[in-house]
Design a protein around this motif. Structure first.
Motif, PDB file in Angstrom:
ATOM      1  N   ASN A   1       0.822  -1.216   0.000  1.00  0.00           N
ATOM      2  CA  ASN A   1       0.000   0.000   0.000  1.00  0.00           C
ATOM      3  C   ASN A   1       0.853   1.261   0.000  1.00  0.00           C
ATOM      4  OD1 ASN A   1      -2.998  -0.637   0.104  1.00  0.00           O
ATOM      5  ND2 ASN A   1      -2.226  -2.008   1.677  1.00  0.00           N
TER       6      ASN A   1
ATOM      7  N   LYS B   1      -5.329   3.115   2.311  1.00  0.00           N
ATOM      8  CA  LYS B   1      -5.040   2.810   3.716  1.00  0.00           C
ATOM      9  C   LYS B   1      -3.821   1.904   3.809  1.00  0.00           C
ATOM     10  CE  LYS B   1      -9.819   3.249   5.275  1.00  0.00           C
ATOM     11  NZ  LYS B   1     -10.976   2.566   5.933  1.00  0.00           N
TER      12      LYS B   1
ATOM     13  N   GLY C   1      -4.874  -1.615   3.681  1.00  0.00           N
ATOM     14  CA  GLY C   1      -5.919  -1.895   2.710  1.00  0.00           C
ATOM     15  C   GLY C   1      -5.671  -3.211   1.979  1.00  0.00           C
TER      16      GLY C   1
END
Length: 367
Positions: free
Chosen positions: A35, A97, A100
């Motif tokens: 991420n 995020k 995520g």
């Protein structure tokens, strides 16, 4: 009126991973690195206004390989994640995020359903991790195709695997079961049956009151309690919708009938009184309709969507349309022919009749 047509049904199997204390940090760190890479890629995409996947791959692939400890295929999936995010909206910079979900394909994830194990790539190398799931999820995994998403949910790791599901041909029907979706009565059928929304509403009010009091308190223990009860209402609503949709589809299947629903697109934009807004917002019409749709397709039950206009104001006996026909929320009394009945049941009868009239395969049927 339109038929529900979903070619090549795909369902997601939710699989809980059981990593060892050594494997769990590796999975978490993999999400964090991937991420972070997505964050870098989205910045490059935004600055260069490059949003399509192939040009974005050419722009960022080499730099991402040098900056992040990721395998080439994971980088491809990260670039795809950013490109997909900008498909939704390229007017605003996207955010990701730290924990995520990231997608895995067959090159970096292998399923061993006979052993209930997955071989998955992590930043610490390949890891063989056991998993647990129910019988239905294991059956779905037999048709697993394409990508699986690795997710971290409340400290637990899950894989959401896309699976192809064989569906039977639509069965020959002998009538139509009309279904009216509502708030006071969640679902009413043209047979006169229905499901009251009382339990769902009581549950919603109970937890809304509890959340409001905890938010006003503001203490650390109140915040811990808020975190603990987070999602309770939505899960209760989801379970309720699953049960109702299963029963409705079973009724139609057992009686050899198609199912007819109102096409309720845009219902959230409809004007409602202030006191009813929270109740309507938690009505989950789309969720219930989607559950009915995929369960019906799996059983070969045809599903029809009809125009919802005036279904609650039309008399199924004489065809008269008058707002005055709806005496109260639950009472229908035709001003022309004095036909009476429960308003939601009357609406379901009109939904059934519209489906019969407009669908040639059952145009001569009345049930």
């Amino acid at each position: 009126m339109k038929l529900c047509d979903t070619p090549g049904m795909k369902l997601a199997a939710q699989i809980k991973l059981l990593p060892t204390p050594e494997q769990a940090p590796a999975l978490r760190h993999t999400l964090e690195v991937a991420n972070t890479a997505c964050h870098y890629i989205r910045q490059q995409a935004w600055e260069s206004q490059t949003f399509r996947q192939f040009p974005l791959h050419q722009l960022t692939d080499s730099a991402v390989k040098e900056m992040f400890a990721l395998t080439a295929q994971v980088i491809v999936r990260c670039i795809s994640k950013v490109a997909d995010a900008y498909k939704l909206d390229n007017k605003n910079k996207r955010t990701f995020k730290l924990h995520g979900a990231i997608a895995y394909d067959g090159r970096i994830l292998t399923w061993h359903t006979d052993k209930k194990m997955v071989s998955i790539w992590t930043v610490a190398g390949r890891a063989s991790i056991p998993f647990t799931c129910g019988k239905r999820q294991l059956e779905l995994l037999q048709g697993q195709r394409g990508e699986s998403d690795l997710c971290l949910v409340k400290g637990k790791f899950y894989l959401f695997a896309v699976c192809d599901v064989e569906t039977p041909k639509p069965m020959d029907v002998e009538g139509v079961l009309g279904i009216d979706l509502g708030v006071i009565q969640i679902a009413a059928t043209s047979d006169g049956g229905g499901f009251s929304g009382g339990a769902v509403e009581d549950h919603r009010r109970k937890f809304a009151h509890r959340r409001r009091n905890l938010q006003r308190n503001g203490s650390k223990s109140a915040k811990r309690k808020l975190k603990k009860i987070s999602g309770v209402q939505s899960r209760f609503q989801k379970i309720t919708n699953h049960r109702m949709s299963k029963i409705l589809v079973q009724i139609a299947y057992d009686t050899h009938r198609a199912m007819a629903l109102e096409d309720l697109g845009g219902i959230r934009e409809a004007p409602v009184r202030r006191k009813q807004r929270a109740r309507l917002a938690h009505g989950s019409f789309f969720q219930l309709r989607s559950f009915i749709a995929y369960k019906a397709e799996r059983r070969g039950v045809p599903l029809i969507f009809v125009d919802p206009a005036y279904t609650s104001q039309t008399c199924p006996a004489c065809g008269g349309v008058d707002r005055a026909n709806r005496k109260r929320q639950s009472v229908f009394l035709c001003t022309a022919c004095n036909f009476s009945g429960h308003a939601d049941t009357v609406a379901s009868l009109n939904i059934r009749d519209r489906a019969i009239v407009h669908w040639p395969m059952v145009s001569s049927l009345r049930a």
